[in-house]
Design an enzyme around this catalytic site. Structure first.
Site, short mmCIF file in Angstrom:
data_model
loop_
_atom_site.label_atom_id
_atom_site.label_comp_id
_atom_site.label_asym_id
_atom_site.label_seq_id
_atom_site.Cartn_x
_atom_site.Cartn_y
_atom_site.Cartn_z
N HIS A 30 0.83 -1.39 -0.09
CA HIS A 30 -0.02 0.07 0.03
C HIS A 30 0.77 1.22 -0.13
O HIS A 30 1.55 1.79 0.88
CB HIS A 30 -0.79 0.02 1.31
CG HIS A 30 -1.82 -1.23 1.41
ND1 HIS A 30 -1.14 -2.45 1.90
CD2 HIS A 30 -2.96 -1.33 1.02
CE1 HIS A 30 -2.26 -3.32 1.86
NE2 HIS A 30 -3.29 -2.68 1.39
N HIS A 70 -1.79 -1.52 7.01
CA HIS A 70 -1.50 -1.38 5.71
C HIS A 70 -0.54 -0.19 5.24
O HIS A 70 -0.03 -0.17 4.39
CB HIS A 70 -2.72 -1.33 4.92
CG HIS A 70 -3.55 -0.12 5.09
ND1 HIS A 70 -4.43 0.26 5.76
CD2 HIS A 70 -3.53 0.94 3.99
CE1 HIS A 70 -4.92 1.68 5.57
NE2 HIS A 70 -4.18 2.04 4.44
N PRO A 118 -5.97 -5.50 11.44
CA PRO A 118 -7.48 -5.30 11.47
C PRO A 118 -7.58 -3.75 11.92
O PRO A 118 -7.23 -3.23 13.01
CB PRO A 118 -7.65 -6.02 12.59
CG PRO A 118 -6.66 -7.03 12.62
CD PRO A 118 -5.35 -6.31 12.41
N GLY A 157 -10.34 4.44 7.99
CA GLY A 157 -10.98 2.88 8.32
C GLY A 157 -10.95 2.94 9.62
O GLY A 157 -12.08 2.38 10.03
N HIS A 266 -4.18 3.27 -3.06
CA HIS A 266 -4.44 2.65 -1.81
C HIS A 266 -3.60 1.32 -1.65
O HIS A 266 -2.90 1.11 -0.78
CB HIS A 266 -5.86 2.23 -1.65
CG HIS A 266 -6.16 1.52 -0.40
ND1 HIS A 266 -6.09 2.05 1.19
CD2 HIS A 266 -6.23 0.27 -0.30
CE1 HIS A 266 -6.06 0.96 1.64
NE2 HIS A 266 -6.17 -0.17 1.18
N ARG A 357 -17.74 -18.73 39.17
CA ARG A 357 -17.52 -17.26 38.83
C ARG A 357 -17.32 -16.75 40.32
O ARG A 357 -16.50 -15.68 40.39
CB ARG A 357 -18.65 -16.52 38.30
CG ARG A 357 -19.98 -16.73 38.98
CD ARG A 357 -21.07 -15.86 38.46
NE ARG A 357 -22.29 -16.15 38.94
CZ ARG A 357 -23.42 -15.38 39.08
NH1 ARG A 357 -23.38 -14.01 38.60
NH2 ARG A 357 -24.50 -15.63 39.78
N SER A 384 -21.83 -9.31 38.02
CA SER A 384 -22.29 -10.55 37.71
C SER A 384 -21.12 -11.41 37.14
O SER A 384 -21.06 -12.42 37.44
CB SER A 384 -23.07 -10.32 36.32
OG SER A 384 -24.40 -9.73 36.58
N GLU A 413 -17.11 -4.55 24.76
CA GLU A 413 -16.56 -5.65 25.12
C GLU A 413 -15.04 -5.59 24.54
O GLU A 413 -14.00 -5.99 24.66
CB GLU A 413 -17.20 -6.95 24.93
CG GLU A 413 -18.23 -6.93 25.63
CD GLU A 413 -19.52 -6.35 25.21
OE1 GLU A 413 -19.51 -5.76 24.39
OE2 GLU A 413 -20.57 -6.36 26.30
N HIS A 463 -20.97 -17.19 33.00
CA HIS A 463 -22.40 -17.54 32.54
C HIS A 463 -21.86 -18.20 31.29
O HIS A 463 -22.15 -18.06 30.26
CB HIS A 463 -23.02 -16.25 32.40
CG HIS A 463 -23.41 -15.31 33.43
ND1 HIS A 463 -22.38 -14.89 34.18
CD2 HIS A 463 -24.39 -14.92 34.15
CE1 HIS A 463 -22.98 -14.31 35.15
NE2 HIS A 463 -24.28 -14.24 35.00
N HIS A 475 -28.47 -15.37 25.39
CA HIS A 475 -27.43 -15.12 26.58
C HIS A 475 -26.70 -16.39 26.65
O HIS A 475 -26.02 -16.47 27.55
CB HIS A 475 -28.04 -14.48 27.64
CG HIS A 475 -28.32 -12.96 27.61
ND1 HIS A 475 -28.58 -12.39 26.51
CD2 HIS A 475 -27.63 -11.91 28.43
CE1 HIS A 475 -28.76 -11.21 26.93
NE2 HIS A 475 -28.12 -10.72 28.02
N ARG A 531 -22.19 -19.50 35.90
CA ARG A 531 -23.28 -18.55 36.92
C ARG A 531 -23.68 -19.56 38.09
O ARG A 531 -23.68 -18.88 39.17
CB ARG A 531 -24.30 -18.07 35.93
CG ARG A 531 -25.14 -17.21 36.92
CD ARG A 531 -26.45 -16.80 36.25
NE ARG A 531 -27.52 -17.79 36.15
CZ ARG A 531 -28.75 -17.40 36.09
NH1 ARG A 531 -29.13 -16.14 36.03
NH2 ARG A 531 -29.65 -18.32 35.91
#
Ligand SMILES: Cc1ncc(C[n+]2csc(CCOP(=O)(O)OP(=O)(O)O)c2C)c(N)n1
Ligand SMILES: [Mg+2]
Length: 673
Positions: A30, A70, A118, A157, A266, A357, A384, A413, A463, A475, A531
């Site tokens: 690139h 890239h 990525p 990007g 590119h 847990r 949790s 996450e 969980h 879930h 859980r």
């Protein structure tokens, strides 16, 4: 910093030539973005970035995180000027064994702080590193960490990737004024011009998110310098410098017309006469494009001298701090050595028949006391996923207050995973993060990169199965365990399983799993936790055997008629089934396999001793049957697994309906005879 702009421009042209030449020679890569970004990276490296050319791992160095991998030719060419990569190595772009890989791979010795490719993840790693610097400054008082800056480079990007929203939010809410991001806004991306897919006001967006935003011509060295000077003065918030850059700056087509601002540059070599014309246009010799101009050599020789003085001063400050804080200095050296911390696991008190847990919380509580460089994060589930076991012993990070060791990441996450990886990349910090196992789906792109970079981040996933019950199929993880265990089969470049995946069978095995996780400094570790409460394994179980990945549970019969195999809470279901089978006079062995990957690392003799060929076997998994089929050959038995999505109901009802009961174990095993 009296470098004439003409020299800076010449150096940037030098980078453009080198980048275009490397791509031309490799016949792939690139060039366009690299040519556009050359001015920024050159000003950064020749006047701002503080590092020790003689000590690449200096803990107090500024760090540069590249998001668009890239644009590797730009970074590699820059590192050529800085003496970290040779011209021959640059000319070997993308070739077998070369340090100049297709997209940069972590190599701190050569000045590459992260693997990138990525889009989006790279700049979030920088957010993590900036948090680590704040944390270490607060925890140690070593003045170097308060001076350290984290620079990152993002492109269209990365701005478009959703993860940028999470990163911008966290950086702002934590007031990361040690983070300076340059946005190479060149209006071009791979397939189209950017206006086809985005019409946001990016500056306004980041301002709304609480960032200090500057807008400049990204190909103007004087403006870049001015922006960086201003950025270094900003307090209390992260800085975004939006540089309008020209894709393929200086590029000419074969017919001599402009090849700038063209999508075609590119991701493909300029090609033939276009390359020749471009090199000439940039003041180079097309016959000898892998050349560093004399004035550019001088520029970087001068920078090296400046750096020597800067580093000497900083290291003197560090030394003075170390002299006054000998204990902390020794501790800090230990933290950066990457060694596993010493932990007194006898301090962990587990309750009988507890959910794993909660057992994990018991471990985290002790880790909070014993591992002062550990940071734990949760994506808004701390009570949790039971990372609150850690949080109860510390406080969460706040803008201006990094005295705690917990990151409330919000519901993000993937961002959280990358932030934790960035902390690990910074060094000095052990990072762990928690959420529900089903949401590991949102984290996999990061886990893969952590595995590739060999970062010892701990992923806490609770969980773990359909027993989430009332939350319904959305879930209830089914295929997730099989997916993540694939990473146990994939080797990293040091020949190790790329991720250690542990699903402990009861509370005490959870302590062993955490001990393995903390001892594992070579790869990421995944902990998969229940859980619901789980009955203890039989009295007298030797939990230390969990370190072998799979072992015979106490109370097993010698010379068994059948071997029952599982991980996690299914082991206790097998134990209950074994009772019924024994009442019939069958001799039963129960095997707990918290990690098949680890088990497969043991000697063949050991594996055979636990799971001897020719003995009937029955596996039970709350995941897809394939999760256990590697341990239970079809010729020797069957695996009871879940072959559909889960259902909404209380978990005990689901256990009954789906066959996760002692009675069903009894029934299915009898079918083998
Ligand atoms: C997550 C991810 N999706 C897709 C790609 C493939 N890809 C590489 S570069 C690129 C376009 C990037 O455009 P931009 O960031 O503006 O870079 P420029 O074209 O300006 O060099 C795409 C889609 C990728 N590397 N990562
Ligand atoms: Mg672009």
């Amino acid at each position: 910093m009296s470098n004439p702009v003409s020299v800076l421009n010449h150096a940037a042209d030098n980078i453009r030539i080198l980048a275009a030449a490397a791509v031309e020679k490799a016949k792939s890569g690139h060039p366009g973005g690299a040519m556009g970004g050359a001015d920024f990276i050159n000003v950064l490296y020749s006047e701002y970035l503080k590092y020790d050319p003689k000590d690449p791992k200096w803990v107090g160095r500024d760090r540069f995180f590249l998001d668009p991998g890239h644009m590797a030719p730009m970074l590699y060419s820059q590192l050529c000027l800085a003496g970290k990569i040779s011209l021959d190595e640059l000319a070997n772009l993308r070739q077998w064994g070369s340090p100049t890989t297709g997209h940069p791979e972590l190599d701190v010795e050569r000045g590459i702080e992260n693997t990138s490719g990525p889009l989006g993840q790279g700049h979030v790693l920088a957010v993590g590193a900036a948090i680590a610097a704040k944390f270490l400054a607060a925890r140690t008082g070593n003045p170097t960490f308060a001076k350290e800056k984290i620079y990152t480079y993002i492109s269209d990007g990365g701005i478009q990737e959703e993860i940028s929203q999470g990163a911008a939010r966290i950086a702002s809410v934590l007031g990361l004024d040690n983070l300076i991001m340059f946005y190479d806004s060149n209006d071009i991306q791979l397939s189209t011009e950017t206006d086809v897919v985005m019409n946001e006001d990016t500056a306004a967006k980041y301002r709304a998110l609480g960032w200090e935003v500057m807008e400049i011509n990204g190909n103007d060295a004087a403006q870049i310098r001015k922006a960086l000077d201003a950025a270094l003065k900003v307090q209390g918030k992260p800085v975004l410098i939006i540089g309008k850059c020209v894709m393929g700056k200086g590029a000419l087509k074969a017919d001599g017309s402009s090849y700038e601002r063209n999508c075609k540059t590119h991701g493909a070599p300029l090609g033939g006469d276009a390359f020749v014309n471009t090199v000439k246009n940039l003041g180079g010799d097309p016959e000898k494009p892998f050349t560093i101009f004399d004035d550019v050599k001088d520029l970087y020789a001068k920078r090296e001298q400046e750096l020597a003085a800067i580093v000497a001063e900083r290291k003197a400050e560090e030394k003075a701090w170390a002299a006054a804080n000998a204990d902390k200095a020794a501790q800090l050296a230990d933290w950066f050595s990457g060694k596993a911390p010493k932990i007194d696991w006898s301090q962990v008190v587990q309750k009988d028949n507890d959910a794993t847990r909660s057992a994990s919380a018991a471990c985290l509580s002790v880790l909070a006391e014993q591992v002062p460089n550990m940071v734990v994060a949760s994506a808004d589930l701390s009570n949790s996923d039971k990372t609150d076991g850690f949080l109860k012993k510390t406080t969460a990070f706040k803008a201006g207050d990094f005295s705690g060791a917990f990151l409330q990441a919000g519901v993000a996450e993937l961002t959280m995973a990358c932030v934790c990886m960035g902390m690990a990349l910074h060094g000095g910090v052990i990072a762990a993060c928690g959420t529900f196992f089903v949401f590991s789906d949102y984290m996999k792109p990061a886990v893969r990169m952590a595995a590739l970079m060999e970062l010892p981040v701990k992923f806490i996933w609770t969980h773990d199965a359909f027993r989430v019950g009332e939350d319904g199929p959305t879930h209830e993880p089914v295929e997730q365990e099989a997916q993540i265990r694939l990473m146990e089969k994939l080797k990293n470049h040091h020949g190790k399983n790329s991720v250690l995946v542990l699903r402990p069978a009861d509370a005490k095995e959870t302590t062993e799993a955490w001990a393995l996780a903390m001892a594992n400094t070579a790869t990421p570790t995944a902990l998969i936790l229940s859980r619901q409460n789980i009955a203890n394994l039989p009295e007298g179980n030797d939990y230390s055997q969990a370190a072998k990945g799979g072992y015979i549970v106490a109370g097993s019969d010698a010379d068994p008629d059948v071997i029952l195999v599982a991980s996690g809470s299914e082991v206790s279901t097998l134990e209950a089934g074994a009772k019924l089978l024994r009442a019939d006079g069958k001799k039963v062995r129960v095997v707990s396999v918290p990690s098949e990957g680890l088990f497969r690392q043991q000697s063949k003799a050991y594996q055979q001793s636990v799971l001897p060929a020719g003995v009937k076997k029955f596996g039970m998994t709350a995941g897809l049957p394939v999760t256990l089929q590697g341990l239970v050959p079809e010729s020797e038995g069957t695996v009871w697994g879940l072959e559909s999505f889960g259902f909404s109901a209380p978990y005990k009802v689901l256990d009954e309906k789906l066959g996760y009961t002692a009675e069903n174990v009894y029934e299915q095993v009898n079918k083998l005879f």
